[in-house]
Design a protein around this motif. Structure first.
Motif, PDB file in Angstrom:
ATOM      1  N   LYS A 122      14.817  14.347  19.344  1.00  0.00           N
ATOM      2  CA  LYS A 122      14.729  15.321  20.436  1.00  0.00           C
ATOM      3  C   LYS A 122      16.113  15.816  20.827  1.00  0.00           C
ATOM      4  O   LYS A 122      16.332  17.019  20.974  1.00  0.00           O
ATOM      5  N   GLU A 123      17.039  14.872  20.997  1.00  0.00           N
ATOM      6  CA  GLU A 123      18.380  15.251  21.419  1.00  0.00           C
ATOM      7  C   GLU A 123      19.054  16.147  20.380  1.00  0.00           C
ATOM      8  O   GLU A 123      19.774  17.088  20.727  1.00  0.00           O
ATOM      9  N   LYS A 124      18.806  15.874  19.103  1.00  0.00           N
ATOM     10  CA  LYS A 124      19.379  16.726  18.053  1.00  0.00           C
ATOM     11  C   LYS A 124      18.809  18.140  18.133  1.00  0.00           C
ATOM     12  O   LYS A 124      19.538  19.127  17.977  1.00  0.00           O
ATOM     13  N   GLN A 125      17.515  18.219  18.385  1.00  0.00           N
ATOM     14  CA  GLN A 125      16.902  19.539  18.517  1.00  0.00           C
ATOM     15  C   GLN A 125      17.391  20.244  19.782  1.00  0.00           C
ATOM     16  O   GLN A 125      17.680  21.444  19.756  1.00  0.00           O
ATOM     17  N   TYR A 126      17.475  19.493  20.870  1.00  0.00           N
ATOM     18  CA  TYR A 126      17.988  20.069  22.111  1.00  0.00           C
ATOM     19  C   TYR A 126      19.438  20.521  21.946  1.00  0.00           C
ATOM     20  O   TYR A 126      19.857  21.535  22.516  1.00  0.00           O
ATOM     21  N   GLN A 127      20.204  19.768  21.174  1.00  0.00           N
ATOM     22  CA  GLN A 127      21.594  20.139  20.938  1.00  0.00           C
ATOM     23  C   GLN A 127      21.690  21.466  20.184  1.00  0.00           C
ATOM     24  O   GLN A 127      22.506  22.333  20.520  1.00  0.00           O
ATOM     25  N   ALA A 128      20.856  21.627  19.173  1.00  0.00           N
ATOM     26  CA  ALA A 128      20.855  22.885  18.415  1.00  0.00           C
ATOM     27  C   ALA A 128      20.461  24.058  19.311  1.00  0.00           C
ATOM     28  O   ALA A 128      21.060  25.142  19.240  1.00  0.00           O
ATOM     29  N   ILE A 129      19.460  23.829  20.158  1.00  0.00           N
ATOM     30  CA  ILE A 129      19.039  24.870  21.107  1.00  0.00           C
ATOM     31  C   ILE A 129      20.185  25.197  22.054  1.00  0.00           C
ATOM     32  O   ILE A 129      20.472  26.369  22.329  1.00  0.00           O
ATOM     33  N   THR A 130      20.849  24.153  22.558  1.00  0.00           N
ATOM     34  CA  THR A 130      21.968  24.344  23.487  1.00  0.00           C
ATOM     35  C   THR A 130      23.057  25.201  22.873  1.00  0.00           C
ATOM     36  O   THR A 130      23.561  26.143  23.502  1.00  0.00           O
ATOM     37  N   ASN A 131      23.438  24.892  21.640  1.00  0.00           N
ATOM     38  CA  ASN A 131      24.535  25.629  21.001  1.00  0.00           C
ATOM     39  C   ASN A 131      24.212  27.109  20.852  1.00  0.00           C
ATOM     40  O   ASN A 131      25.044  27.974  21.162  1.00  0.00           O
ATOM     41  N   ASP A 132      22.999  27.416  20.379  1.00  0.00           N
ATOM     42  CA  ASP A 132      22.626  28.826  20.211  1.00  0.00           C
ATOM     43  C   ASP A 132      22.444  29.521  21.559  1.00  0.00           C
ATOM     44  O   ASP A 132      22.798  30.697  21.718  1.00  0.00           O
ATOM     45  N   TYR A 133      21.900  28.802  22.519  1.00  0.00           N
ATOM     46  CA  TYR A 133      21.722  29.345  23.874  1.00  0.00           C
ATOM     47  C   TYR A 133      23.070  29.694  24.489  1.00  0.00           C
ATOM     48  O   TYR A 133      23.266  30.800  25.025  1.00  0.00           O
ATOM     49  N   VAL A 134      24.027  28.778  24.395  1.00  0.00           N
ATOM     50  CA  VAL A 134      25.338  28.996  24.995  1.00  0.00           C
ATOM     51  C   VAL A 134      26.064  30.158  24.325  1.00  0.00           C
ATOM     52  O   VAL A 134      26.569  31.073  24.991  1.00  0.00           O
ATOM     53  N   VAL A 135      26.106  30.147  22.995  1.00  0.00           N
ATOM     54  CA  VAL A 135      26.912  31.133  22.272  1.00  0.00           C
ATOM     55  C   VAL A 135      26.217  32.488  22.193  1.00  0.00           C
ATOM     56  O   VAL A 135      26.825  33.532  22.493  1.00  0.00           O
TER      57      VAL A 135
ATOM     58  N   ASN B 167      15.232  35.991  26.806  1.00  0.00           N
ATOM     59  CA  ASN B 167      16.386  35.644  25.968  1.00  0.00           C
ATOM     60  C   ASN B 167      16.697  34.154  26.038  1.00  0.00           C
ATOM     61  O   ASN B 167      17.041  33.533  25.025  1.00  0.00           O
ATOM     62  N   ALA B 168      16.605  33.590  27.243  1.00  0.00           N
ATOM     63  CA  ALA B 168      16.895  32.161  27.401  1.00  0.00           C
ATOM     64  C   ALA B 168      15.850  31.308  26.695  1.00  0.00           C
ATOM     65  O   ALA B 168      16.183  30.301  26.053  1.00  0.00           O
ATOM     66  N   TYR B 169      14.607  31.681  26.783  1.00  0.00           N
ATOM     67  CA  TYR B 169      13.502  30.892  26.230  1.00  0.00           C
ATOM     68  C   TYR B 169      13.304  31.121  24.735  1.00  0.00           C
ATOM     69  O   TYR B 169      13.109  30.168  23.967  1.00  0.00           O
ATOM     70  N   MET B 170      13.396  32.376  24.308  1.00  0.00           N
ATOM     71  CA  MET B 170      13.080  32.729  22.917  1.00  0.00           C
ATOM     72  C   MET B 170      14.318  32.751  22.019  1.00  0.00           C
ATOM     73  O   MET B 170      14.194  32.696  20.797  1.00  0.00           O
ATOM     74  N   GLY B 171      15.497  32.828  22.629  1.00  0.00           N
ATOM     75  CA  GLY B 171      16.709  33.050  21.856  1.00  0.00           C
ATOM     76  C   GLY B 171      16.991  34.540  21.771  1.00  0.00           C
ATOM     77  O   GLY B 171      16.075  35.357  21.769  1.00  0.00           O
ATOM     78  N   SER B 172      18.253  34.898  21.698  1.00  0.00           N
ATOM     79  CA  SER B 172      18.639  36.306  21.703  1.00  0.00           C
ATOM     80  C   SER B 172      18.777  36.910  20.316  1.00  0.00           C
ATOM     81  O   SER B 172      18.784  38.126  20.166  1.00  0.00           O
ATOM     82  N   ARG B 173      18.886  36.048  19.311  1.00  0.00           N
ATOM     83  CA  ARG B 173      19.081  36.548  17.949  1.00  0.00           C
ATOM     84  C   ARG B 173      18.053  35.928  17.018  1.00  0.00           C
ATOM     85  O   ARG B 173      17.623  34.791  17.216  1.00  0.00           O
ATOM     86  N   THR B 174      17.684  36.686  16.000  1.00  0.00           N
ATOM     87  CA  THR B 174      16.746  36.186  14.997  1.00  0.00           C
ATOM     88  C   THR B 174      17.310  34.926  14.353  1.00  0.00           C
ATOM     89  O   THR B 174      18.473  34.891  13.938  1.00  0.00           O
TER      90      THR B 174
ATOM     91  N   ASP C 179      17.701  32.042  15.936  1.00  0.00           N
ATOM     92  CA  ASP C 179      18.229  31.102  16.925  1.00  0.00           C
ATOM     93  C   ASP C 179      17.314  29.892  17.071  1.00  0.00           C
ATOM     94  O   ASP C 179      16.080  30.033  17.072  1.00  0.00           O
ATOM     95  N   ALA C 180      17.927  28.712  17.188  1.00  0.00           N
ATOM     96  CA  ALA C 180      17.159  27.548  17.644  1.00  0.00           C
ATOM     97  C   ALA C 180      16.774  27.826  19.089  1.00  0.00           C
ATOM     98  O   ALA C 180      17.633  28.144  19.907  1.00  0.00           O
ATOM     99  N   SER C 181      15.498  27.751  19.404  1.00  0.00           N
ATOM    100  CA  SER C 181      15.055  28.144  20.741  1.00  0.00           C
ATOM    101  C   SER C 181      14.098  27.119  21.323  1.00  0.00           C
ATOM    102  O   SER C 181      13.431  26.377  20.596  1.00  0.00           O
ATOM    103  N   LEU C 182      14.029  27.110  22.623  1.00  0.00           N
ATOM    104  CA  LEU C 182      13.100  26.229  23.309  1.00  0.00           C
ATOM    105  C   LEU C 182      11.660  26.626  22.983  1.00  0.00           C
ATOM    106  O   LEU C 182      10.783  25.768  22.880  1.00  0.00           O
TER     107      LEU C 182
END
Length: 392
Positions: free
Chosen positions: A30-43, A316-323, A325-328
Motif C-alpha cells: 500500500k505504501e509503495k502504491q501511495y508513494q507512487a501516487i504522491t510523486n505524480d500528484y506532487v509533480v 485532477n487530484a483524484y484522477m491525475g493530471s496527465r495520462t 499518472d499513478a492516481s488514487l
C-alpha cells in the motif's frame, strides 16, 4: 499430551507469524502504491498547477505594467489593452481556481489564500484608500501589503479595477473601465495590486519546489518582494519534499492520501455550501445562513467558471493530471470499482450541473440550476469523497 500441545502451539505460532508477515507485506505494498501516487500528484498536479499559475500571473503583471507605463507617459490606453487585461486576469484566475483542491502546505502556512482571494473584498475601504494621498504615497513606496487589510488585495481588488461593474445587462455584455479616466492614485493602487499578486503566486511555486528550482525571472521577483515574502516557509527546501520524503507532519504516504482527499472534500463543501449555497439561500436569510451579495468574481461574470474549475481541481487530484499518472482513482478502482467510479462520475456530474448555471449569478442565484449545483457539490460529491476515503 504435552507433545500434542507443543505441536498445536507451534502451528498456532506459524499462523500468527504468517499473518503478521502478510499484513506487513500488504502495508508495504500500500505504501509503495501511495508513494507512487504522491510523486505524480506532487509533480504533475500540484507543482504543475502552481507553475502555470505563476507563469499566467507574470503575463498579467507585465501587461499591467505596460498599461501603467502608458498612463504615466500621457499616452492613450486603448480599449483593446484593457480587454487584454481582462483576458489575462481570467487566465491567471483559472489556474488559481484549479489549485483549490490542495489549499494546504505553504498556501496555508504563509496565509497566501486569504491574502490573494479574500471575498467579499472591502470596496468601501478601497475607495477611501484611493482618496487618501498620504496612504497612497506609502503604497507607492512600500507596496500594498503594508496596509495589512486582505480585503484590499488580490484577485478581486484587481478585478474591480479592470471591469465596469455598473453596466452589466447579460453575460455577453462584459464591459471594462476606462483607464484613461483613472486618477494618479487609482493607477498607483492598480499597479500595487498586480505587483503584490505576482509576488504571492511566484512565492507559492517557490515554496513548493524550493527557490533554486524556479526560473531566474521568478527568483528576481521574490528578491524584490518584501522581506515577509522572502521569508515564507518552504522557500529554502521546498514543501514538496515533506510529502515525497515523509518529512515533518507526514508519517506515512497514507497521511498524504488523507491530505489529498481532505483537500478535495473541503473545496467540494465550499463550492456547494458556501460559494453557491450562501447566495442560493440568501433571499431573506441572515448573513450566516445565506447572502445574495456573497458571490465571488461578480465583476468579471466569472463566478460559474470559478466553481467549475474548483471541481476540476478535484478531478485532477483524484484522477491525475496527465495520462499514465499513478492516481488514487486507479488504486481505489482495484479495491472497489463501484466506489471509484461513483466518485469519478459524480465529479463529472457536478461540473455539468455547475455549467448549467447562468451569469450574472447575482440575478440567477436561487433558480433550479443553482439549487441543483449546490446539492451536487455540497452533498452528493462530498459523500462520494467520504466513501472513497473509507477505503484507504
Amino acid at each position: 499430551m504435552k507433545k500434542n500441545i507443543s505441536i498445536l502451539l507451534s502451528a498456532l505460532m506459524s499462523v500468527v507469524l504468517f499473518s503478521c508477515e502478510t499484513n506487513n507485506n500488504i502495508t508495504s505494498d500500500k505504501e509503495k502504491q501511495y508513494q507512487a501516487i504522491t510523486n505524480d500528484y506532487v509533480v504533475n498536479t500540484v507543482e504543475a498547477t502552481y507553475t502555470a499559475l505563476a507563469d499566467a500571473t507574470i503575463e498579467l503583471y507585465d501587461a499591467c505594467e505596460a498599461v501603467y507605463g502608458k498612463y504615466q507617459s500621457g499616452q492613450t490606453i486603448d480599449a483593446s489593452e484593457i480587454q487584454n487585461l481582462g483576458r489575462l486576469w481570467k487566465q491567471s484566475r483559472c489556474q488559481w481556481e484549479l489549485s483549490e483542491a490542495f489549499l494546504f502546505g505553504p498556501v496555508e502556512s504563509n496565509n497566501i489564500d486569504p491574502h490573494i482571494d479574500t471575498w467579499p473584498h472591502d470596496l468601501t475601504a478601497q475607495l477611501d484608500l484611493m482618496a487618501d494621498d498620504a496612504k497612497m504615497q506609502r503604497v507607492a513606496d512600500e507596496g500594498l501589503s503594508v496596509l495589512g487589510d486582505e480585503g484590499l488585495m488580490g484577485y478581486h481588488a484587481l478585478e474591480y479595477m479592470i471591469y465596469d461593474v455598473d453596466n452589466y445587462q447579460h453575460p455577453n455584455d462584459i464591459r471594462y473601465n476606462d483607464f484613461n479616466a483613472y486618477s494618479a492614485n487609482e493607477m498607483v493602487y492598480f499597479r500595487a495590486i498586480a505587483k503584490d499578486l505576482v509576488e504571492q503566486v511566484v512565492a507559492l511555486e517557490a515554496c513548493w519546489k524550493g527557490l533554486s528550482k524556479v526560473s531566474e525571472r521568478k527568483q528576481q521577483i521574490i528578491a524584490n518582494a518584501p522581506a515577509t515574502v522572502r521569508n515564507y516557509s518552504g522557500m529554502t527546501d521546498g514543501f514538496a519534499s515533506h510529502l515525497q520524503s515523509l518529512i515533518g507532519e507526514y508519517a506515512s504516504y497514507r497521511n498524504v492520501m488523507d491530505e489529498l482527499l481532505d483537500g478535495c472534500d473541503a473545496i467540494a463543501d465550499e463550492v456547494g455550501n458556501t460559494k453557491i449555497g450562501r447566495p442560493v439561500r440568501g433571499a431573506g436569510s441572515g448573513a450566516e445562513e445565506g447572502d445574495r451579495n456573497y458571490i465571488e468574481s461578480p465583476y468579471s461574470l466569472n463566478s460559474v467558471e470559478d466553481f467549475a474549475n474548483n471541481i476540476r481541481s478535484i478531478r485532477n487530484a483524484y484522477m491525475g493530471s496527465r495520462t499514465g499518472d499513478a492516481s488514487l482513482y486507479n488504486y481505489i478502482k482495484d479495491i472497489d470499482e463501484e466506489a471509484a467510479e461513483a466518485l469519478r462520475l459524480q465529479i463529472e456530474n457536478t461540473i455539468a450541473a455547475i455549467e448549467q448555471m447562468q451569469e450574472p449569478f447575482f440575478t440567477t442565484a436561487g433558480d433550479n440550476a443553482s439549487k441543483q449545483a449546490m446539492v451536487e457539490a455540497g452533498t452528493i460529491l462530498t459523500e462520494a469523497i467520504a466513501a472513497v476515503k473509507a477505503l484507504l
